[in-house]
Design a protein around this motif. Structure first.
Motif, PDB file in Angstrom:
ATOM      1  N   LYS A   4       0.693  -1.246  -0.183  1.00  0.00           N
ATOM      2  CA  LYS A   4       0.007   0.006   0.070  1.00  0.00           C
ATOM      3  C   LYS A   4       0.675   1.150  -0.057  1.00  0.00           C
ATOM      4  O   LYS A   4       0.439   2.370  -0.659  1.00  0.00           O
ATOM      5  CB  LYS A   4      -0.956   0.049   1.172  1.00  0.00           C
ATOM      6  N   VAL A   5       1.988   1.317   0.687  1.00  0.00           N
ATOM      7  CA  VAL A   5       2.824   2.568   0.740  1.00  0.00           C
ATOM      8  C   VAL A   5       3.841   2.629  -0.302  1.00  0.00           C
ATOM      9  O   VAL A   5       4.657   1.554  -0.386  1.00  0.00           O
ATOM     10  CB  VAL A   5       3.467   2.455   2.097  1.00  0.00           C
ATOM     11  N   PRO A  23      12.427  -8.015  -4.886  1.00  0.00           N
ATOM     12  CA  PRO A  23      11.016  -8.166  -4.908  1.00  0.00           C
ATOM     13  C   PRO A  23      10.253  -7.743  -3.818  1.00  0.00           C
ATOM     14  O   PRO A  23      10.375  -7.810  -2.610  1.00  0.00           O
ATOM     15  CB  PRO A  23      10.843 -10.193  -4.919  1.00  0.00           C
ATOM     16  N   GLY A  24       8.874  -7.253  -4.363  1.00  0.00           N
ATOM     17  CA  GLY A  24       7.911  -6.680  -3.327  1.00  0.00           C
ATOM     18  C   GLY A  24       8.476  -5.326  -2.724  1.00  0.00           C
ATOM     19  O   GLY A  24       7.927  -4.815  -1.824  1.00  0.00           O
ATOM     20  N   SER A  25       9.648  -4.836  -3.226  1.00  0.00           N
ATOM     21  CA  SER A  25      10.011  -3.474  -2.686  1.00  0.00           C
ATOM     22  C   SER A  25       9.163  -2.271  -3.040  1.00  0.00           C
ATOM     23  O   SER A  25       8.365  -2.003  -4.083  1.00  0.00           O
ATOM     24  CB  SER A  25      11.366  -3.121  -3.251  1.00  0.00           C
ATOM     25  N   PRO A  26       8.782  -1.535  -1.925  1.00  0.00           N
ATOM     26  CA  PRO A  26       7.729  -0.307  -2.182  1.00  0.00           C
ATOM     27  C   PRO A  26       8.482   0.874  -2.540  1.00  0.00           C
ATOM     28  O   PRO A  26       8.001   1.756  -3.218  1.00  0.00           O
ATOM     29  CB  PRO A  26       7.312  -0.097  -0.891  1.00  0.00           C
TER      30      PRO A  26
END
Length: 107
Positions: A4-5, A23-26
């Motif tokens: 979300k952020v 992977p998945g880094s905001p």
């Protein structure tokens, strides 16, 4: 990591690149100059000033937008690869003279 952020920053390093491309880094993007290029500009200014050349009192080093997508698509994992992917990070014409060595970061 949170989905979300979204994270946006300034500055860049190999550690930052690695965090951005996990992977998945905001961390979506950062605006930055190449720290080694800034050092090269300062060295050229010192050489010029030492030779009596008038140097600018103030100058702007253009930043580049570095996105997570571009890093991933280009397979960029470190600063050397980033310098190749974004040649605009090198600014040899900022504070220059024919007799000042044009040593650039990564050369």
């Amino acid at each position: 990591m949170s989905t979300k952020v979204k994270v946006y920053g300034v500055d860049v390093s190999t550690a930052d690149i690695q965090l951005m491309t996990e992977p998945g880094s905001p961390w979506r993007a950062t605006a930055a100059t190449d720290p080694a290029n800034v050092g090269a500009i300062v060295a050229r200014m010192a050489i010029a000033a030492g030779a009596g050349v008038t140097t600018p009192q103030k100058l702007t080093i253009p930043a580049s937008l570095i996105t997570q997508d571009a890093l991933r698509q280009g397979g960029v994992t470190n600063m050397d690869q980033l310098r190749t992917a974004l040649p605009e990070l090198k600014t040899p014409n900022i504070v220059s003279a024919p007799w000042i060595p044009q040593i650039q970061p990564g050369s």
